[in-house]
Structure formats: structure tokens, C-alpha cells
Design a protein around this motif. Structure first.
Motif, mmCIF file in Angstrom:
data_model
loop_
_atom_site.group_PDB
_atom_site.id
_atom_site.type_symbol
_atom_site.label_atom_id
_atom_site.label_comp_id
_atom_site.label_asym_id
_atom_site.label_seq_id
_atom_site.Cartn_x
_atom_site.Cartn_y
_atom_site.Cartn_z
ATOM 1 N N THR A 170 0.843 -1.201 0.000
ATOM 2 C CA THR A 170 0.000 0.000 0.000
ATOM 3 C C THR A 170 0.878 1.251 0.000
ATOM 4 N N ASN A 209 -4.349 5.671 1.801
ATOM 5 C CA ASN A 209 -5.757 5.470 2.145
ATOM 6 C C ASN A 209 -5.807 4.441 3.272
ATOM 7 N N PRO A 210 -6.049 4.870 4.500
ATOM 8 C CA PRO A 210 -6.014 3.946 5.635
ATOM 9 C C PRO A 210 -6.890 2.714 5.459
ATOM 10 N N GLN A 211 -7.948 2.819 4.675
ATOM 11 C CA GLN A 211 -8.834 1.674 4.475
ATOM 12 C C GLN A 211 -8.138 0.544 3.709
ATOM 13 N N ASP A 212 -7.091 0.889 2.974
ATOM 14 C CA ASP A 212 -6.361 -0.127 2.218
ATOM 15 C C ASP A 212 -5.276 -0.807 3.056
ATOM 16 N N ASP A 213 -4.944 -0.219 4.199
ATOM 17 C CA ASP A 213 -3.835 -0.720 5.012
ATOM 18 C C ASP A 213 -4.285 -1.824 5.963
ATOM 19 N N PRO A 215 -4.691 -3.430 9.621
ATOM 20 C CA PRO A 215 -5.027 -2.686 10.844
ATOM 21 C C PRO A 215 -3.817 -2.228 11.638
ATOM 22 N N ALA A 218 -2.256 1.382 11.387
ATOM 23 C CA ALA A 218 -3.034 2.562 11.775
ATOM 24 C C ALA A 218 -2.171 3.608 12.480
#
Length: 338
Positions: A170, A209-213, A215, A218
């Protein structure tokens, strides 16, 4: 005194000379399960997150280091237990994740050989699980460790290894690895290399894009990114007399963005910013920031944070005749002795 005699005694004072550590050591072997179950994997991941949280808030020394070491011992034993095929990759991923956080805590406590072993196990497990993100995270930490102990060339190699097949990573993880490259170049005093690597890290982070990483990424927010890149620029300021403005601004963002859960990161960024200002002739502002950093550092068991305080103390010695700086040095000495 055996355990029965100890239990019959009503006073700790009466047995002050007894080896209590030997008495409380378990006499019942902690046997691993006969077959891997989903709850075994969940337990490893849960412990990994707990150690990660405690390490960031308190540092990797003391009880955190004890917990990390024992957890790693248990986890590697699980790798020898028969495992259903559908649980094999999740098990190796869990052990890889634990290895990352255990290695990080051991690195922070300067138990460097223990850290390397944990990182090696983690890398092998990540590759076995075909988890490219965790593999990259391991090489990022190996790079940071090598740079920290004065081997930036090896650190650069580790960072480059982590970027193999960057298309599978990512943008956030790419930014993390470019930051590791920047820190290696910074320690080498390579202005062009460090500047380009910081630029690559910034470009990657801009696409984050944190949603792609996963958990566990974070933590890598703007504060973390700016703090990490500031370290690379800090070295250029001290080694190559570069303008301190950009490094200062990034450290300021890091300090403001880290909450109490990341007290160590906030303390280290604050100490570095104070050192930068002290070295570049602004002892008044450096002193104020240094006192703030000391408030965080005083609660830590981090050898890295302690060494940064020693560096600040050396820069502060140039202004020892200034009363405010003299008091800061007294606080640093007291904190390091505590």
C-alpha cells in the motif's frame, strides 16, 4: 525454604533473604495445544497488540520486555504443533506480527541480538504466509535498527529489500520504507539521497488510504510520517549544516499529533527538536521544548529515548551558563538516573 514452608510463614519480612523469584517460577510446564485452533491464533494476535500498545506508551524495557520474550517463546512453539491447512497461513501471519512487535520492543531496550532473532523469525513467517505487508514491516524495522546502531549502509539495504515488489504494498507502507531509506541516507550525510527519499516518502503518503492498510498500520499517520522524515533531515542539519526549518516543522507536527498512546514517539520527537534548536543557537526555545519532552521521557523505559536525552544534554552544555539551560541539564541528569 520450599513452597510449603513459605506458605506456612505469615510474614514476608521473615523470609526477606529467600529467593522469591525461584519460588514463584512455574513448576508446571506450559504445554502447547496438541493441534492449532483458531483461538490459539487469536490469542497470539491479541498479545501482539497488547505488547505493541505497552511498548509505544512505556518503552520496551522492564516488564514489557519480559512479556515480549515469554510471548515469543510460546509463539514459536506453536509452529511445531500440527496445524490444519486452512489455519497454516493465519498462524504464520500471527507469529510474524508478534515477531515484529517483540523485535521492536527488544530494539528499544538495546537487546539487539534478541531483536534480530525476533525479526528473522517474523520475516520467515511472513514469507511463509505470503504476507508482503508484514514482510515489508520487518525490513523497515531492520533498517531502522541498523541505522540506529551506526550501520546506515546495511539499513539502506534492508529498506530496499522491503521495497521489493512495491506494487504489492500500500502507499502507506511504501512511505514507511522510503522513510527508512531517507534515515539511512541522512546518517550517511548524503543530501541528495536523503532529500529524494523524503520526497518519495511524501509522495507515497499523499496517496495513502487507511482503508487499504492492514489494521496494524493505523499508527502511521501524519504525526508518525513527519516525525520519521524529520529524523532524516535532522541528520543533514547536523552533519551537513542544512537549513533546520523543514526538520523543525516536521518535528512540531509530530509532537502535536502524538497522543499519550504514543508517548515514546512524542518524547523522542520533542527531544530531537530541542537538540536541533540547542545546536543551532536558540537555547530559550530549546529549553522550553526540552522540558516538555522530559515530562514524557520520565515515564519511559526506552534506551533510545534515554540516549536522545544524553545527546540533548551534550548540546545544552554549550549554553551551560544560561540559568534556564542549567536547570534543564539538571532535570535531564535526574531523569537518566531515575
Amino acid at each position: 525454604m520450599d513452597r510449603r514452608a513459605f506458605l506456612a510463614n505469615s510474614s514476608l519480612a521473615a523470609i526477606a533473604s529467600i529467593d522469591l523469584a525461584a519460588l514463584v517460577a512455574s513448576t508446571t510446564p506450559h504445554e502447547p495445544p496438541t493441534k492449532i485452533r483458531p483461538k490459539d491464533i487469536t490469542a497470539v494476535l491479541s498479545v501482539a497488540e497488547d505488547i505493541h500498545r505497552r511498548d509505544n506508551a512505556h518503552g520496551g524495557g522492564g516488564l514489557v520486555g519480559v512479556l515480549a520474550g515469554r510471548a515469543m517463546e510460546w509463539a514459536v512453539r506453536l509452529l511445531t504443533v500440527p496445524c490444519p491447512e486452512q489455519l497454516r497461513a493465519p498462524l504464520y501471519t500471527a507469529v510474524a506480527r508478534l515477531g515484529v512487535v517483540v523485535g521492536a520492543s527488544r530494539f528499544d531496550a538495546y537487546a539487539h541480538d534478541d531483536a534480530r532473532i525476533a525479526f528473522k523469525i517474523s520475516a520467515d513467517c511472513a514469507e511463509e504466509a505470503n504476507d508482503w505487508h508484514l514482510r515489508a514491516k520487518v525490513f523497515s524495522f531492520l533498517a531502522r535498527q541498523a541505522v540506529w546502531i551506526g550501520d546506515p549502509d546495511t539499513g539502506l539495504t534492508y529498506a530496499e529489500k522491503g521495497l521489493v515488489r512495491a506494487d504489492r504494498l500500500t502507499p502507506t507502507i511504501q512511505a514507511m520504507l522510503h522513510t527508512a531509506r531517507a534515515r539511512a541516507f541522512g546518517k550517511m550525510g548524503d543530501i541528495g539521497g536523503a532529500t529524494a527519499a523524503v520526497g518519495a516518502a511524501d509522495d507515497a503518503f499523499a496517496r495513502s488510504n487507511p482503508q487499504d492498510d492492514p489494521p496494524w498500520m493505523a499508527y502511521y499517520n501524519e504525526a508518525q510520517h513527519d516525525g520519521d522524515t524529520a529524523h532524516a533531515l535532522y541528520d543533514l542539519v547536523l552533519l551537513k549544516d542544512q537549513n533546520p526549518g523543514q526538520a523543525s516543522r516536521r518535528f512540531e507536527t509530530a509532537i502535536e499529533g502524538h497522543d499519550d498512546a504514543y508517548a515514546r514517539s512524542r518524547a523522542i520527537s520533542g527531544t530531537k527538536l530541542a537538540s536541533l534548536l540547542m545546536a543551532k543557537g536558540d537555547p530559550q526555545q530549546a529549553t522550553a521544548i526540552g522540558h516538555q519532552a522530559l515530562t514524557d521521557a520520565g515515564h519511559l523505559t526506552s534506551r533510545r529515548a534515554a540516549d536522545d536525552l544524553k545527546e540533548l544534554n551534550r548540546f545544552a552544555a554549550r549554553h551551560r551558563r544560561t540559568p534556564e539551560v542549567a536547570y534543564l541539564r539538571e532535570r535531564i541528569a535526574a531523569t537518566l538516573q531515575a
